[in-house]
Write a protein that holds these residues in place. Structure first.
Motif, short mmCIF file in Angstrom:
data_model
loop_
_atom_site.label_atom_id
_atom_site.label_comp_id
_atom_site.label_asym_id
_atom_site.label_seq_id
_atom_site.Cartn_x
_atom_site.Cartn_y
_atom_site.Cartn_z
N ASP A 35 0.84 -1.20 0.00
CA ASP A 35 0.00 0.00 0.00
C ASP A 35 0.88 1.25 0.00
O ASP A 35 1.99 1.24 0.53
N PRO A 36 0.39 2.34 -0.57
CA PRO A 36 1.23 3.53 -0.70
C PRO A 36 1.60 4.14 0.64
O PRO A 36 0.78 4.22 1.56
N ALA A 37 2.85 4.59 0.73
CA ALA A 37 3.30 5.33 1.91
C ALA A 37 3.01 6.81 1.75
O ALA A 37 3.02 7.56 2.74
N THR A 38 2.74 7.25 0.53
CA THR A 38 2.38 8.63 0.27
C THR A 38 0.86 8.74 0.23
O THR A 38 0.22 8.08 -0.60
N ARG A 39 0.28 9.53 1.11
CA ARG A 39 -1.16 9.56 1.30
C ARG A 39 -1.72 10.98 1.15
O ARG A 39 -1.09 11.96 1.59
N PRO A 40 -2.91 11.09 0.57
CA PRO A 40 -3.57 12.40 0.55
C PRO A 40 -4.02 12.79 1.95
O PRO A 40 -4.41 11.94 2.75
N LEU A 41 -3.98 14.08 2.24
CA LEU A 41 -4.42 14.59 3.53
C LEU A 41 -5.22 15.87 3.30
O LEU A 41 -4.66 16.97 3.27
N TYR A 57 -4.98 27.56 15.94
CA TYR A 57 -6.26 26.86 16.00
C TYR A 57 -6.08 25.43 16.52
O TYR A 57 -5.09 24.76 16.21
N PRO A 58 -7.08 24.94 17.26
CA PRO A 58 -7.09 23.51 17.59
C PRO A 58 -7.42 22.69 16.34
O PRO A 58 -7.97 23.22 15.37
N VAL A 59 -7.10 21.41 16.36
CA VAL A 59 -7.30 20.54 15.21
C VAL A 59 -8.15 19.35 15.61
O VAL A 59 -7.89 18.70 16.63
N LEU A 60 -9.14 19.04 14.78
CA LEU A 60 -9.92 17.82 14.90
C LEU A 60 -9.45 16.85 13.82
O LEU A 60 -9.42 17.20 12.63
N TYR A 61 -9.08 15.64 14.22
CA TYR A 61 -8.61 14.62 13.29
C TYR A 61 -9.73 13.61 13.07
O TYR A 61 -10.21 12.98 14.02
N CYS A 62 -10.16 13.45 11.81
CA CYS A 62 -11.26 12.57 11.46
C CYS A 62 -10.74 11.27 10.86
O CYS A 62 -9.95 11.30 9.90
N LEU A 63 -11.21 10.13 11.38
CA LEU A 63 -10.83 8.81 10.90
C LEU A 63 -12.04 8.16 10.23
O LEU A 63 -13.10 8.05 10.84
N GLY A 68 -13.71 2.76 3.93
CA GLY A 68 -13.72 4.18 3.63
C GLY A 68 -12.35 4.67 3.23
O GLY A 68 -11.34 3.95 3.30
N ASP A 69 -12.30 5.91 2.76
CA ASP A 69 -11.06 6.61 2.47
C ASP A 69 -11.38 8.10 2.51
O ASP A 69 -12.51 8.49 2.83
N VAL A 70 -10.41 8.95 2.17
CA VAL A 70 -10.69 10.38 2.28
C VAL A 70 -11.69 10.82 1.21
O VAL A 70 -12.44 11.78 1.42
N ALA A 71 -11.71 10.13 0.07
CA ALA A 71 -12.70 10.49 -0.95
C ALA A 71 -14.12 10.27 -0.42
O ALA A 71 -15.02 11.07 -0.69
N SER A 72 -14.32 9.21 0.34
CA SER A 72 -15.65 8.96 0.90
C SER A 72 -16.02 10.01 1.94
O SER A 72 -17.20 10.38 2.06
N LEU A 73 -15.03 10.51 2.69
CA LEU A 73 -15.32 11.56 3.65
C LEU A 73 -15.71 12.87 2.97
O LEU A 73 -16.47 13.67 3.53
N LEU A 74 -15.20 13.08 1.75
CA LEU A 74 -15.49 14.31 1.00
C LEU A 74 -16.70 14.17 0.08
O LEU A 74 -17.12 15.14 -0.53
N ALA A 75 -17.23 12.95 -0.04
CA ALA A 75 -18.32 12.70 -0.98
C ALA A 75 -19.58 13.46 -0.57
O ALA A 75 -19.81 13.73 0.61
N THR A 76 -20.37 13.80 -1.56
CA THR A 76 -21.63 14.50 -1.31
C THR A 76 -22.78 13.71 -1.92
O THR A 76 -22.61 12.99 -2.92
N LEU A 101 -9.64 21.09 10.50
CA LEU A 101 -10.10 19.70 10.40
C LEU A 101 -9.19 18.95 9.45
O LEU A 101 -8.99 19.37 8.31
N ALA A 102 -8.64 17.82 9.89
CA ALA A 102 -7.78 16.99 9.05
C ALA A 102 -8.44 15.63 8.84
O ALA A 102 -8.90 14.99 9.79
N LEU A 103 -8.48 15.19 7.57
CA LEU A 103 -9.10 13.92 7.21
C LEU A 103 -8.01 12.90 6.93
O LEU A 103 -7.24 13.03 5.98
N VAL A 104 -7.95 11.85 7.75
CA VAL A 104 -6.85 10.89 7.71
C VAL A 104 -7.20 9.71 6.82
O VAL A 104 -8.29 9.14 6.93
N ASP A 105 -6.27 9.32 5.95
CA ASP A 105 -6.46 8.17 5.07
C ASP A 105 -5.86 6.92 5.70
O ASP A 105 -4.64 6.81 5.83
N GLY A 106 -6.72 5.96 6.09
CA GLY A 106 -6.24 4.72 6.68
C GLY A 106 -6.60 3.49 5.87
O GLY A 106 -6.66 2.38 6.40
N PHE A 107 -6.84 3.66 4.55
CA PHE A 107 -7.27 2.54 3.71
C PHE A 107 -6.11 1.60 3.41
O PHE A 107 -4.95 2.01 3.34
#
Length: 346
Positions: A35-41, A57-63, A68-76, A101-107
């Motif tokens: 799996d890729p070590a380079t991930r979208p964030l 600013y404080p940061v919220l990290y979303c898993l 899922g992946d980050v594309a699914s978190l951004l889907a509408t 807000l940071a969206l983490v890719d764990g796929f």
């Protein structure tokens, strides 16, 4: 470093901005699955954010959850609101203070990492707490300390949030678990028989995965089997070679392998709470919720975790609502302001 602003933020109708960064993770390099070590964030910054300003600013990290992946978190979808839109909407309305807000890719190739360090999948917990958090703190005007961070997610993402605060205390000051995996005896064992029936004809796990990947359309039972294999890669790897995985049942008879399932239970938040008071008492908010019709019995898991936290003498915010496991993103209207409210302000 320069921040790339995505035009997709306009598509989402954001008042703030959406950036799409790339993280090159040393923790994921050379993982057995390839799996890729380079991930979208993707990173959301609120209205008024100034990269050269004095405000931090404080940061919220979303898993995301399993599959899922980050594309699914951004889907509408029509009539629905994704997590970035919820964050933006609540900030613009004044319902919660501004946050990043940071969206983490764990796929992974097997559908998800559970955000644990696994000799088979790669070091996904380390990737989150070191590589992702380190990138966000270096690239954005954050409060780069425990009091400026919270982690949250749904389903496997909710499990991941609990796992990270228990395994890496001092990284996050709060967590929220929406329908998070817990009480594995109820959540996982009912699906082992289905998985065994699917896996039995295949000589190896690799041959099953290849067959799964080669199908244009897959029966629902195939997804169940892949999910069990994915969890086993996280909880009970047999080695660092590809597909060196111990599944929690005998592949010939289906009998439960108690020794392997015990390794799964070592990750179960419900089992870990009793010994986790030092990590839990650092937290400013412990948030659990679940629908009372959850198909995986995770409402029971949330109840058990909440009760065991209370038995330690600690507060926990535990809520139930009339719904099942799916399409519960509207619960972010509750959890996000609660998380933001307990974090430090800059």
């Amino acid at each position: 470093m320069p921040l790339r602003v995505s035009d997709y933020g306009t598509v989402l109708g954001l008042g703030g901005q959406l950036h799409v960064d790339v993280v090159d993770s040393p923790a994921l390099r050379g993982n057995p699955l390839g799996d890729p070590a380079t991930r979208p964030l993707p990173v959301y910054t609120p209205p008024g954010y100034d990269p050269n300003g004095s405000i931090r600013y404080p940061v919220l990290y979303c898993l995301h959850g399993y599959t899922g992946d980050v594309a699914s978190l951004l889907a509408t979808r029509p009539w629905e609101t994704n997590v970035v839109q919820w964050t933006d909407r609540l900030i613009v309305a004044g319902t919660m203070p501004p946050v990043v807000l940071a969206l983490v890719d764990g796929f992974t190739r097997l559908g998800g990492s559970q955000y644990v360090d696994s000799m088979h999948n790669g070091a996904y917990a380390t990737y989150v707490v070191r590589d992702v958090v380190g990138h966000v703190d270096a690239a954005y005007r954050t409060i780069a300390a425990e009091g400026g961070r919270a982690v949250f997610g749904k389903s496997s993402g909710g499990f991941g949030a609990m796992h990270l605060v228990l395994t890496h205390p001092g990284t996050f000051a709060a967590f929220a678990s929406h329908s998070g995996d817990a009480y594995f005896r109820y959540a996982h064992i009912p699906y082992f028989a289905t998985a065994q029936r699917i896996l039995e004809p295949f000589p190896t796990l690799e041959s099953f995965v290849q067959a799964f990947e080669g199908r244009a359309k897959r029966p629902s039972a195939f997804y169940t089997a892949m999910e069990v294999v994915g969890y086993a890669a996280a909880y009970s790897p047999a080695g660092a070679a590809p597909f060196a995985i111990d599944v929690p049942f005998d592949r010939a008879t289906g009998a439960l392998r108690e020794d392997v399932f015990a390794r799964w239970l070592a990750y179960d938040p419900a089992e870990r709470i009793a010994a986790a008071k030092p990590a839990l008492e650092r937290l400013r908010l412990r948030f659990l919720d679940c629908g009372r019709r959850d198909e995986y019995g995770l409402d029971i898991g949330a109840r058990v975790v909440a009760q065991r936290i209370r038995e330690l003498g600690l507060d926990v915010r535990h809520e139930e609502f009339d719904d099942d496991h799916r399409a519960i993103g509207y619960r972010h209207e509750v959890s996000l302001p609660a998380l933001a409210a307990v974090l430090d302000r800059g």
